[in-house]
Write a protein that holds these residues in place. Sequence first.
Motif, PDB file in Angstrom:
ATOM      1  N   SER A 169      41.920 -52.458   5.556  1.00 47.59           N
ATOM      2  CA  SER A 169      40.428 -52.702   4.639  1.00 47.59           C
ATOM      3  C   SER A 169      39.804 -51.067   4.628  1.00 47.59           C
ATOM      4  O   SER A 169      39.311 -51.056   3.837  1.00 47.59           O
ATOM      5  N   LEU A 170      40.370 -50.138   5.599  1.00 49.85           N
ATOM      6  CA  LEU A 170      40.096 -48.952   5.341  1.00 49.85           C
ATOM      7  C   LEU A 170      40.700 -48.154   4.260  1.00 49.85           C
ATOM      8  O   LEU A 170      40.262 -47.090   3.804  1.00 49.85           O
ATOM      9  N   GLY A 171      42.125 -48.751   3.845  1.00 49.44           N
ATOM     10  CA  GLY A 171      42.740 -48.235   2.976  1.00 49.44           C
ATOM     11  C   GLY A 171      43.452 -47.161   3.391  1.00 49.44           C
ATOM     12  O   GLY A 171      43.735 -45.847   2.529  1.00 49.44           O
ATOM     13  N   ASN A 172      43.416 -46.870   4.909  1.00 52.08           N
ATOM     14  CA  ASN A 172      44.358 -45.651   5.050  1.00 52.08           C
ATOM     15  C   ASN A 172      45.748 -46.054   5.671  1.00 52.08           C
ATOM     16  O   ASN A 172      46.025 -45.064   6.604  1.00 52.08           O
ATOM     17  N   THR A 173      46.290 -46.844   5.134  1.00 52.60           N
ATOM     18  CA  THR A 173      47.624 -47.136   5.820  1.00 52.60           C
ATOM     19  C   THR A 173      48.661 -46.409   5.366  1.00 52.60           C
ATOM     20  O   THR A 173      48.460 -46.128   4.022  1.00 52.60           O
ATOM     21  N   LEU A 174      49.506 -46.180   6.129  1.00 51.24           N
ATOM     22  CA  LEU A 174      50.909 -45.353   5.552  1.00 51.24           C
ATOM     23  C   LEU A 174      51.974 -46.341   5.882  1.00 51.24           C
ATOM     24  O   LEU A 174      52.314 -46.907   7.090  1.00 51.24           O
ATOM     25  N   VAL A 175      52.465 -46.881   4.874  1.00 47.97           N
ATOM     26  CA  VAL A 175      53.546 -47.745   4.815  1.00 47.97           C
ATOM     27  C   VAL A 175      54.934 -47.295   5.012  1.00 47.97           C
ATOM     28  O   VAL A 175      55.194 -46.265   4.526  1.00 47.97           O
ATOM     29  N   VAL A 176      55.654 -47.967   5.966  1.00 48.96           N
ATOM     30  CA  VAL A 176      56.610 -47.381   6.714  1.00 48.96           C
ATOM     31  C   VAL A 176      57.706 -47.027   5.266  1.00 48.96           C
ATOM     32  O   VAL A 176      58.640 -46.105   5.430  1.00 48.96           O
ATOM     33  N   HIS A 177      57.770 -48.225   4.503  1.00 49.09           N
ATOM     34  CA  HIS A 177      58.718 -48.295   3.320  1.00 49.09           C
ATOM     35  C   HIS A 177      58.836 -46.574   2.526  1.00 49.09           C
ATOM     36  O   HIS A 177      59.620 -46.148   2.260  1.00 49.09           O
ATOM     37  N   GLU A 178      57.542 -46.189   2.437  1.00 50.89           N
ATOM     38  CA  GLU A 178      57.160 -45.071   1.750  1.00 50.89           C
ATOM     39  C   GLU A 178      57.546 -43.771   2.583  1.00 50.89           C
ATOM     40  O   GLU A 178      58.235 -42.849   2.373  1.00 50.89           O
ATOM     41  N   LEU A 179      56.924 -43.967   4.037  1.00 53.40           N
ATOM     42  CA  LEU A 179      57.329 -42.927   4.738  1.00 53.40           C
ATOM     43  C   LEU A 179      58.926 -42.445   4.831  1.00 53.40           C
ATOM     44  O   LEU A 179      59.374 -41.357   4.950  1.00 53.40           O
ATOM     45  N   LEU A 180      59.790 -43.603   4.962  1.00 49.81           N
ATOM     46  CA  LEU A 180      61.084 -43.535   5.051  1.00 49.81           C
ATOM     47  C   LEU A 180      61.531 -42.640   4.192  1.00 49.81           C
ATOM     48  O   LEU A 180      62.779 -42.255   4.073  1.00 49.81           O
ATOM     49  N   LYS A 181      60.993 -42.611   2.890  1.00 42.50           N
ATOM     50  CA  LYS A 181      61.539 -41.835   1.769  1.00 42.50           C
ATOM     51  C   LYS A 181      61.329 -40.388   1.913  1.00 42.50           C
ATOM     52  O   LYS A 181      61.937 -39.608   1.349  1.00 42.50           O
ATOM     53  N   GLN A 182      60.576 -39.932   2.901  1.00 40.38           N
ATOM     54  CA  GLN A 182      60.212 -38.683   3.234  1.00 40.38           C
ATOM     55  C   GLN A 182      60.818 -38.198   4.736  1.00 40.38           C
ATOM     56  O   GLN A 182      61.012 -36.901   4.786  1.00 40.38           O
ATOM     57  N   TRP A 183      60.812 -39.124   5.466  1.00 42.21           N
ATOM     58  CA  TRP A 183      61.325 -38.715   6.668  1.00 42.21           C
ATOM     59  C   TRP A 183      62.426 -39.650   7.301  1.00 42.21           C
ATOM     60  O   TRP A 183      62.364 -40.927   6.930  1.00 42.21           O
ATOM     61  N   PRO A 184      63.202 -39.035   8.333  1.00 45.73           N
ATOM     62  CA  PRO A 184      64.474 -39.922   8.673  1.00 45.73           C
ATOM     63  C   PRO A 184      63.555 -40.947   9.623  1.00 45.73           C
ATOM     64  O   PRO A 184      62.553 -40.601  10.202  1.00 45.73           O
ATOM     65  N   GLY A 185      64.184 -42.115   9.711  1.00 45.91           N
ATOM     66  CA  GLY A 185      63.517 -43.330  10.525  1.00 45.91           C
ATOM     67  C   GLY A 185      63.444 -42.664  12.000  1.00 45.91           C
ATOM     68  O   GLY A 185      62.484 -43.051  12.776  1.00 45.91           O
ATOM     69  N   GLU A 186      64.398 -41.974  12.380  1.00 46.48           N
ATOM     70  CA  GLU A 186      64.493 -41.398  13.747  1.00 46.48           C
ATOM     71  C   GLU A 186      63.310 -40.421  14.162  1.00 46.48           C
ATOM     72  O   GLU A 186      62.619 -40.474  15.098  1.00 46.48           O
ATOM     73  N   VAL A 187      62.795 -39.812  13.071  1.00 47.91           N
ATOM     74  CA  VAL A 187      61.638 -39.114  13.166  1.00 47.91           C
ATOM     75  C   VAL A 187      60.339 -39.689  13.402  1.00 47.91           C
ATOM     76  O   VAL A 187      59.586 -39.770  14.200  1.00 47.91           O
ATOM     77  N   LEU A 188      60.168 -40.822  12.792  1.00 48.10           N
ATOM     78  CA  LEU A 188      58.963 -41.701  12.951  1.00 48.10           C
ATOM     79  C   LEU A 188      59.088 -42.496  14.305  1.00 48.10           C
ATOM     80  O   LEU A 188      58.079 -42.659  14.841  1.00 48.10           O
ATOM     81  N   ARG A 189      60.268 -42.731  14.727  1.00 48.08           N
ATOM     82  CA  ARG A 189      60.689 -43.435  16.016  1.00 48.08           C
ATOM     83  C   ARG A 189      60.150 -42.242  17.104  1.00 48.08           C
ATOM     84  O   ARG A 189      59.249 -42.735  18.035  1.00 48.08           O
ATOM     85  N   TYR A 190      60.418 -41.052  16.900  1.00 49.66           N
ATOM     86  CA  TYR A 190      60.222 -40.176  18.141  1.00 49.66           C
ATOM     87  C   TYR A 190      58.641 -40.018  18.004  1.00 49.66           C
ATOM     88  O   TYR A 190      57.905 -40.079  19.129  1.00 49.66           O
ATOM     89  N   VAL A 191      58.046 -39.871  17.032  1.00 48.09           N
ATOM     90  CA  VAL A 191      56.369 -39.808  16.984  1.00 48.09           C
ATOM     91  C   VAL A 191      55.811 -41.064  17.551  1.00 48.09           C
ATOM     92  O   VAL A 191      54.963 -41.102  18.435  1.00 48.09           O
ATOM     93  N   LEU A 192      56.292 -42.304  17.279  1.00 48.54           N
ATOM     94  CA  LEU A 192      55.717 -43.597  17.859  1.00 48.54           C
ATOM     95  C   LEU A 192      56.048 -43.573  19.606  1.00 48.54           C
ATOM     96  O   LEU A 192      55.394 -44.231  20.201  1.00 48.54           O
ATOM     97  N   LEU A 193      57.047 -42.863  19.912  1.00 50.47           N
ATOM     98  CA  LEU A 193      57.298 -42.871  21.352  1.00 50.47           C
ATOM     99  C   LEU A 193      56.518 -41.615  21.926  1.00 50.47           C
ATOM    100  O   LEU A 193      56.580 -41.576  23.272  1.00 50.47           O
TER     101      LEU A 193
END
Length: 454
Positions: free
Chosen positions: A271-295
């Motif tokens: 509703s705030l329109g500030n979502t970052l879609v995983v599908h898009e993020l994966l075009k810029q960053w390795p999935g492992e980077v996203l995972r590291y940040v989440l951890l």
Amino acid sequence: MSIQIYNTLSRRKEPFVPIDPQRVTLYACGPTVYNYAHIGNARPAVIFDLLHRVLSRRFPQVIYARNITDVDDKINQTAAAEGVPIEVISRRYAEAYHADMEQLGVGRPTIEPRATDHITEIIGMIDQLVDQGHAYLAEGHVLFDVGTFPDYGQLSRRDRREMIAGARVEVAPYKRNPGDFVLWKPSPENLPGWDSPWGRGRPGWHIECSAMSAAHLGETIDIHAGGQDLVFPHHENEIAQSRCAHGTEVFARYWMHNGFVTVDKRKMSKSLGNTLVVHELLKQWPGEVLRYVLLSAHYRQPLDWSDKVLEQAQTTLDRLYGLLREHDDGRAAEADPDVIAALEDDLNTPTALAALNRVARHAGSGTSTEAVACLRASAGILGLLLQPADAWFDQRKAETDLDEPEIEALIKARQAARAERDFGRADRIRDDLAARGILLKDGPEGTTWEAASK
RNA sequence: GGCUAGGUGGCAGAGUGGUUAUGCAGCGGCCUGCAAAGCCGUGUACCUCGGUUCGACUCCGGGCCUAGCCUCCA
């Protein structure tokens, strides 16, 4: 020391003692598949997958159920907008969810029940609730009567009477209590529906988790997990309908809730329109980077998402993979006890990463390949450093538009210049390559190159 | 308004009643033709005011601030 889990029910950390150590049961609320998952949706997927791994090290059988909600008004809307049946929408986004989560290193749950496969169980459960007087019919709807369940509000620490005063929504006039919620609602001809004792209709939002949890895990389960925003009303309602239908004192013994991913400190939400879609993020960053940040933050704390934390994670992973590339001889090793202890203490991933980095320092300062093997084994529990080091670095090479023969030729030219001690020319070549995102490294074995990080 | 979290060094982020978090950045050093990478070393951080205590960033109380839930939401 047993595994410690923070239980939302008691608001404190408790030792985890399963009902049956031979069969531990875990249920996490999965996605409603009507569009791509954003990084906030990915957080519980990563966290509770990690919980599944941590539990599985200790218990012989951990049944992890993560549902897919494939009947829902938002799916109906999307399907109507595209003029296709809901199955097209739910299948498309369920597949995308699986693909995205796989990139993040999320394993498949033991079972992944779908709501539409459990309509019979859902109807059966509602039928029971009606029979027992916990649910009533009103204007074609079947509603749960929260007045029949004295413990209502226990999980979210809400008082039913105060909820009336604070209610910001209009209460449907046919409700007995403002907190009553829909178990079954009528479907007009143009919407998906199933035959039921109350006419053609579809399930309400909360009932499917209760029905599927009971069907696959049992009437009382060990752990139920989900995002903090599900505490109320979703989980509160699940408790009410499950305990009433089954006549049990306890639905789930431990409740775990992850905090939100935020952007500029604000909750990420559609509703705030500030979502970052995983599908898009994966075009810029390795999935492992996203995972590291989440951890990198504890799962119950908010996690503020930014390019900066992504860059930090990538730099750190570069260093760790660099250690593996230089020193890993592929031998097996035990994981570091500090990493395990941190994870078993309510999934303290920041402390686990701190321990992991201490192992890395150990591995880097000596020439002990044992320490390097320990680093790889320890990171593996966190779902990190699982790919070959060369693959990690090569993925960035693939993004550069330079062809390798050209780079190799330039490196040769620079070597020639260095041999002639013409360092001015050698450095110019290196600088030119650097400007194009290519970093040269002179080592004892010769010169290697890699793509610069962002 | 009710309820729930939280305020830690330049940034991110754990934790503890008295002793090093960790990462990123910075600084100094080793290495290098010079770099890069790596390694070594390096920082009197704990919102505020009271209280408890021999001692509090850590416990208790007040205040200020932030975010979240109470409506679909991970």
